[in-house]
Design a protein around this motif. Structure first.
Motif, PDB file in Angstrom:
ATOM      1  N   LEU A  13     -43.131  26.721  26.650  1.00  0.00           N
ATOM      2  CA  LEU A  13     -44.649  27.278  26.834  1.00  0.00           C
ATOM      3  C   LEU A  13     -45.251  28.007  25.841  1.00  0.00           C
ATOM      4  O   LEU A  13     -46.350  28.516  25.949  1.00  0.00           O
ATOM      5  CB  LEU A  13     -44.173  28.447  27.950  1.00  0.00           C
ATOM      6  N   ALA A  19     -48.423  26.021  28.656  1.00  0.00           N
ATOM      7  CA  ALA A  19     -48.284  27.154  29.454  1.00  0.00           C
ATOM      8  C   ALA A  19     -49.097  27.190  30.335  1.00  0.00           C
ATOM      9  O   ALA A  19     -49.040  27.911  31.544  1.00  0.00           O
ATOM     10  CB  ALA A  19     -48.668  28.293  28.442  1.00  0.00           C
ATOM     11  N   ARG A  23     -51.200  31.109  29.919  1.00  0.00           N
ATOM     12  CA  ARG A  23     -51.443  31.079  28.789  1.00  0.00           C
ATOM     13  C   ARG A  23     -51.646  32.474  28.238  1.00  0.00           C
ATOM     14  O   ARG A  23     -51.298  32.880  27.350  1.00  0.00           O
ATOM     15  CB  ARG A  23     -52.753  30.170  28.765  1.00  0.00           C
ATOM     16  N   THR A  26     -48.336  34.663  27.885  1.00  0.00           N
ATOM     17  CA  THR A  26     -47.735  33.993  26.676  1.00  0.00           C
ATOM     18  C   THR A  26     -48.270  34.598  25.319  1.00  0.00           C
ATOM     19  O   THR A  26     -48.019  34.154  24.366  1.00  0.00           O
ATOM     20  CB  THR A  26     -47.346  32.464  26.776  1.00  0.00           C
ATOM     21  N   TYR A  71     -42.428  17.464  28.547  1.00  0.00           N
ATOM     22  CA  TYR A  71     -42.607  18.740  29.084  1.00  0.00           C
ATOM     23  C   TYR A  71     -44.184  18.737  29.755  1.00  0.00           C
ATOM     24  O   TYR A  71     -44.522  20.124  29.994  1.00  0.00           O
ATOM     25  CB  TYR A  71     -42.615  19.893  28.091  1.00  0.00           C
TER      26      TYR A  71
END
Length: 233
Positions: A13, A19, A23, A26, A71
């Motif tokens: 992430l 993310a 977003r 983070t 991912y």
């Protein structure tokens, strides 16, 4: 001689596209990691990284390139400006490649170890890194406990907060003794995958004076993430 090391976590992430809805939450972590990588690039255009991965030890050379496709985002990364054929890379190498590009470093070599690698291998690993990569910057990748709160990946554990508070204190003060005495079984119980990379850093730093800055320490998604910069005095 390695004169600067930075510590970052290695969650996917970190990458904005991964993310997605997280977003904004983070952003602070991401900014700290990019800032730390920039500090590393200030003193060394070539990096050696040590992180954790699957059940085998691996070395990813500077010519490697891969993608975060596994991912959820087909974002390619490279460990140098002259990459070879694409390959499946461990997460530690993908994060290293992404940070290298953010910081503008020339290249990186990534050494990946199982999270349960015995602590007594840390000193030998540190010596080999220093011998084989003189003048490189050291990037240390690893997460803290993954058991902060009932919704954490590993399920809540009442010792997780104190554990990561102690790790943050050690990383923020270059306390090599505290890192070297982290108990492997306890770290496994708490899901702290960064234990061995932190001990490699501590082994490399032993016997010299280092200054340390803690840029970030929190558990935003139930996992302890720490970002620090160590510089040899």
């Amino acid at each position: 001689m390695i004169t600067r090391a930075v510590v970052v976590p290695q969650p996917p992430l970190l990458v904005p596209g991964i993310a997605a809805g997280a977003r904004e939450s983070t952003a602070g972590l991401r900014a700290a990691c990019v800032a730390a990588a920039g500090r590393l690039a200030e003193v060394a255009s070539r990096w050696v990284a040590v992180g954790t991965g699957e059940d085998t030890v691996s070395v990813t050379p500077p010519g490697a390139c891969g993608s975060f496709r596994g991912y959820g985002v087909d974002l390619g990364v490279r460990l140098s400006e002259t990459p070879g054929a694409p390959a499946e890379l461990p997460l530690s190498a993908l994060i290293t490649g992404w940070l290298r590009e953010q910081a503008g470093a020339a290249e990186a070599t990534v050494h990946t170890f199982p999270a349960d690698t015995p602590a007594d291998r840390a000193a030998k690993t540190a010596a080999l890194l220093a011998e084989r990569h003189p003048g490189h910057g050291l990037l240390v990748l690893g997460d803290g406990a993954n058991r902060h709160g009932p919704r954490s990946p590993g399920g809540e554990h009442d010792r997780a907060p104190d554990f990561d508070a102690a790790v943050a204190e050690a990383l923020g003060s270059a306390d090599t003794a505290a890192l070297l005495t982290l108990d492997a079984d306890s770290c496994t119980e708490l899901g702290a995958s960064g234990r061995f990379p932190w001990q490699v850093l501590a082994s490399l730093a032993e016997g010299a004076t280092w200054t340390a800055e803690l840029l970030y320490s929190a558990a935003p998604f139930g996992v302890g993430y720490h970002v620090a910069v160590w510089t040899r005095a």
